[in-house]
Write a protein that holds these residues in place. Structure first.
Motif, mmCIF file in Angstrom:
data_model
loop_
_atom_site.group_PDB
_atom_site.id
_atom_site.type_symbol
_atom_site.label_atom_id
_atom_site.label_comp_id
_atom_site.label_asym_id
_atom_site.label_seq_id
_atom_site.Cartn_x
_atom_site.Cartn_y
_atom_site.Cartn_z
ATOM 1 N N ALA A 52 -9.959 -9.453 7.558
ATOM 2 C CA ALA A 52 -10.661 -8.720 8.236
ATOM 3 C C ALA A 52 -9.530 -7.407 7.793
ATOM 4 C CB ALA A 52 -10.340 -8.902 9.868
ATOM 5 N N TRP A 53 -10.805 -6.378 8.728
ATOM 6 C CA TRP A 53 -9.679 -5.512 8.913
ATOM 7 C C TRP A 53 -8.794 -5.026 10.518
ATOM 8 C CZ3 TRP A 53 -7.854 -1.864 5.621
ATOM 9 C CH2 TRP A 53 -8.277 -2.210 4.275
ATOM 10 N N TYR A 54 -7.656 -4.803 10.830
ATOM 11 C CA TYR A 54 -7.162 -4.264 11.908
ATOM 12 C C TYR A 54 -6.418 -2.782 12.373
ATOM 13 C CZ TYR A 54 -6.929 -9.240 12.284
ATOM 14 O OH TYR A 54 -7.822 -11.006 11.985
ATOM 15 N N ARG A 55 -6.237 -2.468 12.882
ATOM 16 C CA ARG A 55 -5.725 -1.441 13.409
ATOM 17 C C ARG A 55 -5.371 -0.830 15.201
ATOM 18 N NH1 ARG A 55 -11.207 2.829 15.172
ATOM 19 N NH2 ARG A 55 -11.639 1.624 16.717
ATOM 20 N N GLN A 56 -4.091 -0.161 14.559
ATOM 21 C CA GLN A 56 -3.039 -0.232 15.751
ATOM 22 C C GLN A 56 -3.001 1.022 16.142
ATOM 23 O OE1 GLN A 56 0.391 -2.894 15.483
ATOM 24 N NE2 GLN A 56 0.631 -2.210 17.265
ATOM 25 N N ALA A 57 -3.403 1.715 17.213
ATOM 26 C CA ALA A 57 -3.168 2.934 17.276
ATOM 27 C C ALA A 57 -2.167 3.399 18.068
ATOM 28 C CB ALA A 57 -3.903 3.728 18.327
ATOM 29 N N LEU A 100 -0.610 -8.224 0.966
ATOM 30 C CA LEU A 100 -1.709 -7.053 1.230
ATOM 31 C C LEU A 100 -0.721 -5.659 1.266
ATOM 32 C CD1 LEU A 100 -2.768 -8.986 4.256
ATOM 33 C CD2 LEU A 100 -3.681 -9.196 2.329
ATOM 34 N N VAL A 101 -2.102 -4.755 0.278
ATOM 35 C CA VAL A 101 -1.240 -3.784 -0.229
ATOM 36 C C VAL A 101 -2.599 -2.787 0.422
ATOM 37 C CG1 VAL A 101 -0.286 -1.872 -1.688
ATOM 38 C CG2 VAL A 101 -0.225 -4.459 -1.398
ATOM 39 N N ALA A 136 1.878 -12.742 7.191
ATOM 40 C CA ALA A 136 2.180 -11.271 7.114
ATOM 41 C C ALA A 136 1.768 -9.860 6.962
ATOM 42 C CB ALA A 136 3.659 -11.417 5.551
ATOM 43 N N TRP A 137 1.839 -9.204 7.669
ATOM 44 C CA TRP A 137 1.197 -8.083 7.812
ATOM 45 C C TRP A 137 1.864 -7.226 6.674
ATOM 46 C CZ3 TRP A 137 -2.785 -7.435 10.516
ATOM 47 C CH2 TRP A 137 -2.868 -8.059 11.496
ATOM 48 N N GLY A 138 0.936 -6.249 5.860
ATOM 49 C CA GLY A 138 1.137 -5.348 5.283
ATOM 50 C C GLY A 138 1.807 -4.212 5.867
ATOM 51 N N CYS A 191 -5.661 -4.840 6.849
ATOM 52 C CA CYS A 191 -6.439 -6.273 6.444
ATOM 53 C C CYS A 191 -5.696 -7.367 6.349
ATOM 54 C CB CYS A 191 -6.670 -5.712 4.824
ATOM 55 S SG CYS A 191 -5.666 -6.123 3.419
ATOM 56 N N ASN A 192 -6.116 -8.076 6.361
ATOM 57 C CA ASN A 192 -5.229 -9.498 6.671
ATOM 58 C C ASN A 192 -6.954 -10.596 6.877
ATOM 59 O OD1 ASN A 192 -3.433 -11.370 6.594
ATOM 60 N ND2 ASN A 192 -2.372 -9.951 8.301
#
Length: 115
Positions: free
Chosen positions: A35-40, A4-5, A104-106, A95-96
Motif C-alpha cells: 500500500a501507499w499512504y500519505r501524511q499531509a 522500506l525505502v 515499521a515505517w520508512g 509505502c508499507n
C-alpha cells in the motif's frame, strides 16, 4: 523485519507528474499486498491505495483517475505514478505492507505541489 525505502518525491507545479518508488527488504514481496499512504502537514496518515499480489489495485476516491500503483516483483519494488497533481496532494508519501498490517515505517518521500 521489513525495511522500506521510498524515493522519487520532489517539488512540482500543479498539474504536473511524479513517480514514486518503494523498495521492500525482508519480506516475501511477491505475495504481499502493498500500500501507499500519505501524511499531509498537520493531518493523520491516510491510505492512498493498494496493490495485491494479483496486481489488483484499489484507490481512495480523491486520487482515482490520477494515481496508478504498480509493482515489479523482480525488483521488490512498488511504484506510485501520479499525474494531474494538486496542491492538496502535498504530503510525505510512504509505502508499507497491507495484508499483514503495516510494519515499521520508512522515512517516506516528500511531495510538494505548488499552485
Amino acid at each position: 523485519q521489513v525495511q522500506l525505502v521510498e524515493s522519487g518525491g520532489g517539488l512540482v507545479q500543479a498539474g504536473g507528474s511524479l513517480r514514486l518508488s518503494c523498495v521492500a527488504f525482508g519480506t516475501v514481496f511477491r505475495i504481499r499486498t502493498m500500500a501507499w499512504y500519505r501524511q499531509a502537514p498537520g493531518k493523520q496518515r491516510e491510505l492512498v491505495g493498494t496493490i495485491a499480489s494479483s496486481f489488483m489495485t484499489t484507490y481512495v476516491d480523491s486520487v482515482k483517475g490520477r494515481f496508478t500503483i504498480s509493482r515489479d516483483n523482480s525488483k521488490n519494488t512498488v511504484y506510485l505514478q501520479m499525474i494531474m497533481l494538486k496542491p492538496e496532494d502535498t504530503a510525505v508519501y510512504y509505502c508499507n505492507t497491507y495484508d499483514i498490517g503495516p510494519g515499521a515505517w520508512g522515512q517516506g518521500t516528500l511531495v510538494t505541489v505548488s499552485s
